[in-house]
Structure formats: C-alpha cells, structure tokens
Enzyme design. Structure first.
Site, PDB file in Angstrom:
ATOM      1  N   GLU A  98      37.953 -12.847  11.894  1.00 44.76           N
ATOM      2  CA  GLU A  98      37.538 -11.827  10.920  1.00 44.76           C
ATOM      3  C   GLU A  98      38.058 -10.425  11.244  1.00 44.76           C
ATOM      4  OE1 GLU A  98      33.427 -13.289   8.963  1.00 44.76           O
ATOM      5  OE2 GLU A  98      33.194 -12.571  11.009  1.00 44.76           O
ATOM      6  N   VAL A  99      39.351 -10.296  11.459  1.00 46.26           N
ATOM      7  CA  VAL A  99      39.941  -8.984  11.716  1.00 46.26           C
ATOM      8  C   VAL A  99      40.368  -8.359  10.392  1.00 46.26           C
ATOM      9  CG1 VAL A  99      41.716  -7.691  12.940  1.00 46.26           C
ATOM     10  CG2 VAL A  99      40.738  -9.755  13.975  1.00 46.26           C
TER      11      VAL A  99
END
Length: 550
Positions: free
Chosen positions: A347-348
């Site tokens: 989840e960057v």
C-alpha cells in the site's frame, strides 16, 4: 341524535367490536411458527480440533485421577524445558479447573472402568534450547491404552501437538469423572506455516492478552505469531538503537510500550508452546509513526515548489534511510530469534514522492522516468538485500511480488481478493514464488452472527486453484489476521476465538476434511474447552457450556 354522521360512526365502532370479539373466540390459524426447542448444553465427548490425520477411537474408556496420573519420559527420550513445562501445564489443564467450581453431581451407574495412570512421552531429537522453525517436524503418534499411554514424536514441538490432542481426548462426566477412550492417533500438519497476525499499532494490546492469545494458538495448533508490531498510528516497539522511535512514536512511551523485557517474555512464552514469533516492520509506507523519532527518514511532501509540512513514506533516495534500516534490522535480528522477518512493502501511495523535486531529480538520474513503481522496486530490493546481509530471510506482502521482485527465496503473503483469491494464488505461484494465504481470513471483519462466517473460513482451501501440483506445493501455509482498527485488549480473544479454529483445521488437517456440520460440533466443544481453560471465546449461537466464563 339521528344525525347521519353520528349514525355512521356508531355503525363503524359496532363493526370493529364484532370483528374483535370474533377474533377472540375464533383465533386465526398460525402458520410457519417453529416449535420451541430449548437450547442444550454443549456436550463433552473428547472430540479433537484440528482433526488429526488418522485417528481410531474405541468405545472402551479409562478413568484418569488427579492422584494417580503422571506424565513421564520414555527411557530413550530426549529431555528439555519445552517438554517438562508442558507436562506441568497439561496436567493442570486436565485436572485443575480454572475456577474451583464443581459440575452438578449425578450418581453414576456405569460399570467400573480401568484406570489410565500415565502417558509416557518419547522425543527422538535433542531439544534443549530448541526454537521452532519452518522446517521443524510436528509429527507425533499417540496410543491411549491402559495402564499407560504412549506418545512418540521426532521433536519436542511434535510432542506438544500430541499433548494437546491427548488433553482434548479427555472429557468429564456429569459427576466430574475424567474419562478418555482407547484411541490411536498418527498425526502431522498439512502446512508448515499456520499463523495468527495481530496488529498492535492501531490499538495497543497489553502483554497479558498477547500471552492469552498464545495459549489459544497452542490449543488450536497454530505455530506462528505474526506480530504486526508497528504501523502508521503508533510505534510501541522499544528500540535500543533508536529509542526515540517509541519515545515519540508510541501512544504513551511509558504505558503503551513493549519493552525489551516484555518482548523476551513473549518470545519465550511462545517458544515453550511451539510458536514462532515473526515481527513485521512494514516499510516504505505505513511509517508515519517513525517520523518524529527519526528526523529525515520520511519524505517531505510539496505543494508546487514549497514543502507543505506533511511527510509520507521512507525517503528512498537517501543513503541515511538504508543506514537506518541496516541498524534497525541488525537489532531486530538480535531480539527475535526466528529466521524470518516480515518486511511489509504494501500500500505505497506515490503522490508524496511525485511532489518532491529531489525525488523527481533522482528518478531522472536513475532512468526511472515517471514510473514510480520502479522507485519502489529500487527501495524494496535494497531492503531485501539488507535483510539478507544481516542473516535473515524475509516475508513480504504480495505487492512486492506483483512489482517484479525476481528472488525466488522471497515469500509473499497474499491478501488481495481480486479478481479472485484463486487467480492471485495461480499468478504468483506461476512465477515460482512461495506464498502464504491471508486473503479470506481477515477475522477482524466481524459479522453480527459469528456462527455463520466461520464456515466461510473453513471452506477456503489454499491449494484449490488452477495450477500444477508444483505450484500448489509452493503454498506453505496461511494466516488468520486480526487488524486493530476496532480491536484491543477488551475484545481481542472473543473476536478471534473460536472462529480462528476453523482456519486452524484448514491448515492442519487433511484436504478431504470438509464436513462443516462435523466441524461445527467440534468447534463448539473446543469453544467450551477454551472457556473452561479461562479464555473468553465467544459463542456461536444459543446454548451453554457446562462451565461458563467468569
């Protein structure tokens, strides 16, 4: 008065009265009203969960008495603290209720039974100081026959699994007599990695409840505590090298903190129950709580050409970032003995990186163009190399594999369900990667009726997808996850158990163990067993246990 309006009103009242009286004397027939069924007590019958690979149970039974029964080593057995302490622990679980409350006494009229006076345990491999690993054998054979039963295992941790099975085979009659049927068991786990993920960043979970959960895991033959110890909201891990991480990143650096002593106690408590502790330090995203304690670690975000005061994600362009991670992972290696570290990587969001002019310049220098996934790959590759250099293998969330990491030693944890869980498993194993499954087992997704969702967990098989047998063999296990947005010490155990027992059986038992009705009976007995042992495991529906939680 003969006013027409009054006459109409009187007529209406008279009609309603007649209808009402008619209903009283001639009630309408009732349809689809279920017959009342009084909830019954969950019976103790000595069922086992997870279901063993092979088990034969006879109707012949033995009694067990607190004064005569004992656990002993076989003459050729290795001896160690893991087994010795398990002897004491299981003796107390079998014979000493958590509360000194007695069952209703009903005179028994059954025939006199023979007594089982002991269980002799033989461990083949040396076990003093042993710590479990992915490769550890948990196989065991158990024979319950009078006057002394026999338990044999390759390792101390296999002996633990056999002792848990033995304890579950013991059941109590209404007058409080302990019985066990003549039984033979040959058992081993289907998957080597059977984990529970707990998130202690979004809410702090006091040590007391982490230890309780380790007990619950042992009762259900889980063997990995995936400790998602830090995240955006807080940093409760007390670092020796970087003490300001918790001093400035914990909710409260005095009360909401896992000290080095706490962590060692948790690791040892887990080891004695055959449970590995794998910490997760998730980067480059999920690091907001790191910023105050590590100035310069996070990326400054910009509005146009001006910093906007916000920070997000580790800065992948600075050598100091990798120096920090090297020192931290070196410390983590000395604190956590497991061979694996979970390095996250999920989840960057690229928006802050895109806004930063220094990162834009770095992208150009590296030839990444505007593809920020390449920058993420650059960061992840350096972190994986650091982990290798300090002597630790690693697990990552599946995005790392999706983004092109080539190293086949990388273990990926599958949490995406799109387009389907099966499609994700097929895609990643086709690349040759080993994987763990957690998608479909997010137990923090609570429903009103926990008596229904456990069967969904139970039916999800990690190896049912389109692929070769070689691909399916790359699935090394899975994890039930309890994320902490709405979970802390007040509800952790109740929300997780006994629902996680459905995942436990899927990961331990044979693939053809699929009978939901049978599993439901055993889960209910397991739930009452856990309540008896002092855990506030929640019920599946109306009914009651012989002993309730107090």
């Amino acid at each position: 008065s003969c006013d027409p309006a009054n006459m109409a009103a009187i007529s209406t009242v008279w009609s309603v009265s007649v209808v009402f009286l008619a209903l009283l004397v001639s009630p309408l027939p009732c349809h689809d009203v279920p017959e009342y069924q009084k909830p019954v007590m969950v019976q103790e019958t000595g069922t086992v969960l997870p279901k063993p690979q092979m088990m034969t149970v006879s109707s012949d039974a033995f009694t067990l008495s607190m004064s005569n029964f004992e656990f002993t080593y076989g003459s050729s057995s290795a001896m160690c603290d893991v087994v010795y302490e398990a002897f004491q622990r299981y003796y107390e679980l079998i014979f000493t209720p958590v509360r000194s409350k007695k069952a209703p006494r009903v005179p028994r009229k059954a025939k006199a039974l023979s007594e089982l006076t002991g269980l002799q345990v033989t461990v083949k491999q040396p076990c003093e100081g042993a710590y479990p690993s992915l490769e550890t054998s948990e196989n065991y054979t158990l024979t319950v026959a009078g006057p002394t039963g026999m338990l044999m295992a390759d390792t101390a941790f296999g002996a633990l699994r056999g002792l848990e099975t033995f304890s579950q085979l013991v059941y109590r009659t209404e007058d409080g007599t302990n019985l066990i049927n003549k039984t033979t068991v040959s058992d081993f786990p289907r998957f080597a990695h059977r984990g529970i993920l707990l998130d202690t960043s979004r809410h702090f979970v006091p040590k007391k409840f982490l230890l309780q959960n380790l007990d619950a895991m042992a009762y259900n033959k889980f063997n990995v505590f995936h400790w998602h110890i830090v995240d955006d909201p807080s940093f409760p891990y007390q670092s020796v090298v970087f003490p300001e991480l918790s001093e400035k990143g914990a909710f409260n650096p005095y009360t909401h903190l896992y000290t080095q002593e706490d962590i060692q106690e948790i690791i040892e408590y887990a080891r004695l129950r055959g449970i590995r502790v794998i910490p997760e330090f998730d980067t480059p995203g999920h690091t907001q709580s790191w910023g105050a304690g590590l100035p310069g670690y996070l990326t400054p975000c910009y509005d146009g050409t001006t910093p906007n005061g916000r920070y997000y994600a580790a800065n992948p362009t600075l050598n100091t970032t990798y120096d920090t991670m090297t020192k931290l992972l070196q410390e983590v290696k000395t604190v956590f003995p497991d061979k694996y570290i979970h390095l996250g990587g999920d989840e960057v969001n690229f928006n802050c990186w895109k806004s930063n002019p220094d990162i834009t310049k770095f992208m150009k220098t590296m030839g990444f163009g505007t593809d920020y996934s390449k920058l993420e790959q650059y960061y992840i590759k350096k972190i994986l190399d650091i982990s290798t250099s300090v002597g630790r293998d690693y697990i990552v969330w599946q995005e790392v594999l999706d983004n092109g990491v080539q190293d086949l030693s990388t273990v990926g944890e599958v949490w995406f369900e799109h387009p389907t869980i099966q499609a994700v498993l097929e895609r990643l194993t086709a690349k040759g990667h080993r994987v763990l499954l957690s998608a479909g087992w997010y137990l923090n997704h609570q429903v009103y009726n926990p008596g229904t969702d456990w069967s969904t967990f139970y039916k999800l098989d990690p190896q049912v997808f389109n692929g070769t047998q070689a691909q399916k063999d790359l699935v090394i296990g899975g994890e039930a996850c309890m994320w902490g947005e709405y979970v802390d010490g007040t509800n952790l155990i109740a929300r997780l158990w006994p629902r996680a027992g459905a995942v436990a059986e899927r990961l331990w038992s044979a693939q053809d163990v699929k009978d939901v009705a049978d599993a439901g009976v055993r889960l209910n007995e397991q739930r009452c067993r856990m309540v008896w042992r002092g855990l506030n495991a929640e019920p599946f529906g109306p009914g009651f246990c012989q002993f309730e939680y107090e």
